[in-house]
Design a protein around this motif. Sequence first.
Motif, PDB file in Angstrom:
ATOM      1  N   LYS A   1       2.108   0.285   1.705  1.00  0.00           N
ATOM      2  CA  LYS A   1       2.898   0.956   0.687  1.00  0.00           C
ATOM      3  C   LYS A   1       2.694   0.220  -0.634  1.00  0.00           C
ATOM      4  O   LYS A   1       2.151  -0.894  -0.674  1.00  0.00           O
ATOM      5  CB  LYS A   1       4.373   0.980   1.064  1.00  0.00           C
ATOM      6  N   CYS A   2       3.127   0.853  -1.712  1.00  0.00           N
ATOM      7  CA  CYS A   2       2.923   0.266  -3.035  1.00  0.00           C
ATOM      8  C   CYS A   2       3.710  -1.040  -3.158  1.00  0.00           C
ATOM      9  O   CYS A   2       4.883  -1.100  -2.783  1.00  0.00           O
ATOM     10  CB  CYS A   2       3.352   1.243  -4.122  1.00  0.00           C
TER      11      CYS A   2
ATOM     12  N   TYR B   1      -2.342   1.217  -3.504  1.00  0.00           N
ATOM     13  CA  TYR B   1      -1.268   0.350  -3.031  1.00  0.00           C
ATOM     14  C   TYR B   1      -1.132  -0.978  -3.779  1.00  0.00           C
ATOM     15  O   TYR B   1      -0.018  -1.496  -3.879  1.00  0.00           O
ATOM     16  CB  TYR B   1      -1.466   0.030  -1.542  1.00  0.00           C
TER      17      TYR B   1
END
Length: 712
Positions: A30-31, A506
């Motif tokens: 995820k980022c 990401y």
Amino acid sequence: MSRPLGAVIGRYPSSDGSTQIDGIIKRNRKCRDLAFLVVFVAFWVAMIVNSSFGFNQGNPLRLTYGLDYKGNVCGDKHAHPNLRELELTYWVNPNQVYLSGSKNSQFKLANARSICLLDCPRPTDDGLNWVCDYPEGDIRISMDDWIDRNYDYYEFLTPEMRNSSLQLQGPCYPVIFPSVNVHWRCEFVARASNASLRHWQVMGGLNIDEDIIIDKTIHKSVNARSSVLKRYVADIGKSWPVLIVCGGLLPLFLSVIWLLMIRHLVAAMPWVTVALFNVLIVSVTMFYYLKAGWIGNDAISPVIGPPDPYYHVFGRELNHIRAVAILMTLIMVVSVLTSIAIARRILMATSVLKASGPFLDIMFLLGCVAAKVIGEVQALIIFPVIPYAMLAIFYMFWLSAALHLFSSGQIVQNNCDNSNCCAFDLVSKRVNCDRCCGYGVRYTPHIAIAIFFHLFGCYWATQFFIASSATVIAGSVASYYWARGDASPEIPFLPVFGSMKRLARYSLGSVALGSLVVSFVESIRFLLESIRRKLKVTDITPDGWIGKVLHHSSGFCLRCVEWTIKSINRNAYIMIAITGKSFCRASGIATELIMNNILRIGKVNVIGDIILFLGKLCVSLSSAVFAFLMLDTHKYRSSHNKISSPLFPVVVCWGLGYVVATLFFAVVEMSIDTIILSFCQDSEEHQGTAQYAPPLLMETLNDQNEMQRLTQ
């Protein structure tokens, strides 16, 4: 021991209890550090706004040429009148020049009346030459005719104008002193022409002061630190073809050649690198000696065009070249001694190699593995071209904006109410004593802040591109390692593009944070170094021996902190590429992994990092050598394009070459470091025996006796 990352990197447990080969390289991302990505984007917006201010307010011609009595920049084709070829600044009133150099006077040279000319006027032996203001008002001749007449229309003046000229109030002024073109300023020579002075006295002209002061006044202004700095910056604008060739194209070509050689000639590259480095460092040092005048007769000169045989002019630039030549001599001696130590280390490894058969120096082994990775993932050789192209576009924009920012400011007429100067105005047809002073560029404090902001933006952007490139390379190599090398069908097609996609989706925030940390530490170190230099100049240093030790060791400590942070960042980028964690979390994982395997990693990195560093220096030094050769051509030694000194363009080409080499050498550097960290983590997860290492690495490092000898 750190928590196993098997569920992250190695075998990932599925819902039915079985295992499958996959990991966070594809899953569970995820980022991360999104706030710092927002800060980076905002910083870029601020950079664009800051640069637009420079483009609106700046004029790079101001860095080279002076201002005339109308506030025009000499050589500016958009000025009124057109001054396209009139690049030289000439002070028409010799008494004002003398007055500005007198200790008891408050009159400044910037207030003296100056004009833009095509060449420096010289007195005649049988009469009196004049330099008159630009033709306007009742003077009905064109600018071309004015130039063809050697700037003289004294015969067309009315009796009132002639009387004003004899009082040194214009519009025409006598040429009494010979002058020499010194950095586009006509510098007076303190030996008046007897014939011209005699004609002037016969005509009843005002008494003209003769003294050595008139010789030193202009020279002091030309060699002021601010003037020298402006010329150095202007040299960058004039030598932009050299920057493109020697700072961009040549390092690109040499870096690709080096990568191809490291792929096919791993064992020979240490010898080639050390030998080439010594040849290049000696060549660069000799070039500095040549330009300093200590070898041959090719010393740089501030005089543009044919010099006066009876007048020798020395500039501050020559002193800088000589100081750098001495510094390069010290660096050359240290480099040669270091190379001898490295050569002994290579000889030792080679003798062990001949006696024992396999590679006992792990640097050569990992070099072979890295070469094999580059051979399998062939896009790694081509990939650095992408960040290289982006950096090239950024640097062209940045340099152009830097030239405009550095030359920005408002041109205003100086205030010299107490100078009692007057000048004849051809338009109003009378002597004007209200607005007779010269013009200057007024700099506001926010311009200095804008320049510092611009410099910091360049360093942060450079670190960001380098970090992004390193993360993509690490992700590609990690995909190769954790898929068991070329023996596994799980290697993704074109892993480089897969790694680029993961970075863009990401990890850009994490990369922005890491590059910001390095840039911030470097900026702090630069500021502290500046403060230390100022304290040294003003002799404000601690008297006690403890204070002196702290004072002199502070710079070394700052460099150690900077090197440590850069090293931690590099390993953090590897863990970001592998695990997808945030920068701080990835840095912690990498640090813990390194501390648990310090003997292995220490054994690997010492010689390997030195050879890679020498390789970068070889590319950058080659850029410097070719920059010297290009700048030594007639184009950059003639009057129009003449640079004040090759020092700054050569240093910039050196730096650009190092940045380009860093981008390309990161393929090998990050490949080796990624393999090291992956192998260490693989060994920890599987009770000391790596399961995912490539066959070439497993064949040697899975031998416990061999491992024991390597780590001792």
